[in-house]
Design an enzyme around this catalytic site. Structure first.
Site, PDB file in Angstrom:
ATOM      1  CB  CYS A 125      -1.014   0.095   1.287  1.00 45.76           C
ATOM      2  SG  CYS A 125      -1.932  -1.502   1.629  1.00 45.76           S
ATOM      3  CB  CYS A 171       0.441   2.644  -4.741  1.00 48.87           C
ATOM      4  SG  CYS A 171       0.853   1.518  -5.971  1.00 48.87           S
ATOM      5  CG  HIS A 172      -1.983   4.772  -1.457  1.00 50.36           C
ATOM      6  ND1 HIS A 172      -2.993   5.109  -2.244  1.00 50.36           N
ATOM      7  CD2 HIS A 172      -2.359   3.396  -1.444  1.00 50.36           C
ATOM      8  CE1 HIS A 172      -3.748   4.687  -2.714  1.00 50.36           C
ATOM      9  NE2 HIS A 172      -3.558   3.468  -2.285  1.00 50.36           N
ATOM     10  CB  CYS A 217     -34.502   3.057  18.425  1.00 45.85           C
ATOM     11  SG  CYS A 217     -35.301   1.500  19.188  1.00 45.85           S
ATOM     12  CG  HIS A 218     -30.673   4.409  16.505  1.00 44.85           C
ATOM     13  ND1 HIS A 218     -29.688   4.226  17.495  1.00 44.85           N
ATOM     14  CD2 HIS A 218     -30.863   3.348  15.942  1.00 44.85           C
ATOM     15  CE1 HIS A 218     -29.518   2.897  17.724  1.00 44.85           C
ATOM     16  NE2 HIS A 218     -30.139   2.401  17.173  1.00 44.85           N
ATOM     17  NE  ARG A 245     -24.845  -1.390  16.803  1.00 41.87           N
ATOM     18  CZ  ARG A 245     -25.183  -1.923  18.133  1.00 41.87           C
ATOM     19  NH1 ARG A 245     -24.418  -1.694  19.218  1.00 41.87           N
ATOM     20  NH2 ARG A 245     -26.379  -2.337  18.460  1.00 41.87           N
ATOM     21  CB  CYS A 254     -29.343  -2.395  14.967  1.00 42.72           C
ATOM     22  SG  CYS A 254     -28.910  -1.263  16.249  1.00 42.72           S
TER      23      CYS A 254
END
Lengths: 250, 105
Positions: free
Chosen positions: A65, A68-69, A169-170, A207, A211
């Site tokens: 990675c 290149c970066h 809910c949120h 997550r 839910c």
């Protein structure tokens, strides 16, 4: 008369939280201290592993990675804050983990990482860490707009045997409690994040799975069009909030 | 398995010094089943010790209820310049050690 007018006004207002509060602000002081302590935050292990992977030879003859970066602290600052972002080649928005895997298959001739793997979580956490303290700035490519709308639809759609939507809910009940757990406003400011309940690092998809499983519906796939749409919507809902990484949640 | 060990480099004589240790470890309880339905063998860090001037100043015995990636914080009284060593061992037989010199004066 005036009372009736006020009441009508109150009913006409959308029932969403007026002030945005992140999960960090709602945590106990002890947990906030744990997140801020550079020797007590277990998320740092994944960041350190991500840093190693960033410069590791993929073993296919292609560049790492870093090859290149370059230095992630330069090239990747602010990048995670704008994901999910449009990908020209596949003609759809992709999330950060999806982008890492596309980079691996397109440029490194390597196998994509498993969605739920320490490697992918570590790299995603390392990249998110490069945006620490920066505001969430959703991708402004107009082609992402229909996806964002789809995300908003999903957020408001009742699902599962409990027939509940995310928004119920949120948006409406945020700040209240579900059992003993505080219902957060669902601003994804620190994913992937270390949850004490999981005893490990986990992605936003995990997550979502939690839910959706909780309302007894069938979770979508990590990186699927549905999850990326939902993430796009949540990121624009949280636009301007500060990226935390490595984040800790209870 | 990596570790974040925080031992101050310097201290005044008689000063109470904070030591913090965060260890990366799955702390597998031995009670969970794997995808094949069989029990995953127990693998926890069962003991952690701290030596200062080759003398044991802190020791902990750990059990399966302890979280993954456990965190320890304790104190010692700085006396003279010497090595602070942290040693820990898990059920897989892996023994690790990290040390640092604490300069007192």
């Amino acid at each position: 008369m005036r009372l009736a007018a006020l009441l009508a006004l109150a009913l006409a207002l959308p029932a969403v939280a007026e002030e945005r509060v992140t999960g960090f602000e709602q945590m106990s002081e002890d947990l906030q201290a744990m997140q801020n302590d550079p020797v007590a935050n277990p998320g740092l292990f994944w960041i350190a592993d991500g840093e190693t992977l960033w410069s590791e030879d993929p073993g296919t003859g292609a560049d790492s990675c870093k090859g290149c970066h370059g230095d992630a602290s330069d090239s990747m600052a602010g990048v995670a804050a704008s994901y999910p972002a449009w990908d020209e080649e596949s003609g759809r928005p992709v999330d950060l983990a999806g982008r890492i895997n596309l980079c691996r298959t397109r440029h490194q001739d390597a196998e994509p990482f498993e969605r739920v793997s320490d490697e992918l979580l570590s790299l995603a956490a390392y990249l998110t860490h490069q945006s620490k303290g920066m505001p969430i700035t959703p991708d402004d490519d107009p082609r992402t707009d229909p996806w964002r709308e789809r995300g908003e639809d999903l957020f408001a759609r009742r699902i599962g045997q409990l027939n509940l939507s995310c928004a119920q809910c949120h948006d409406r009940l945020a700040g209240g409690h579900l059992g003993s757990a505080l219902i957060p406003q669902a601003h994804p400011t620190g994913y992937p994040q270390y949850r004490l309940e999981w005893e490990t690092m986990g992605s936003l998809a995990r997550r979502f799975d939690n839910c959706i499983f909780g309302v007894r519906a069938e979770p979508y796939e990590a990186g699927s069009e549905d999850y990326v749409s939902l993430e796009l919507y949540l990121k624009s809902r949280a636009a301007g909030l500060t990226i935390e990484s490595p984040a800790i949640r209870p | 398995m990596s570790a974040l060990v925080n031992i101050p480099e310097t201290a005044a004589p008689g000063e109470i010094v904070d030591i913090k240790v965060l260890l990366q470890h799955p702390m597998e309880t031995g009670f969970r089943t794997g995808p094949d339905g069989k029990l995953v063998p127990r693998n926890i860090i069962h003991s952690l010790r701290c030596l200062y001037l080759s003398e044991e100043v802190f020791a902990a015995e750990l059990f399966p209820a302890v979280t993954a990636n456990p965190f320890f914080a304790f104190t010692l009284v700085a006396e003279t310049t010497g090595e602070v060593e942290i040693l820990w061992a898990d059920d897989a037989g892996e023994e690790q050690r990290q040390s640092q010199t604490l300069t007192v004066g």
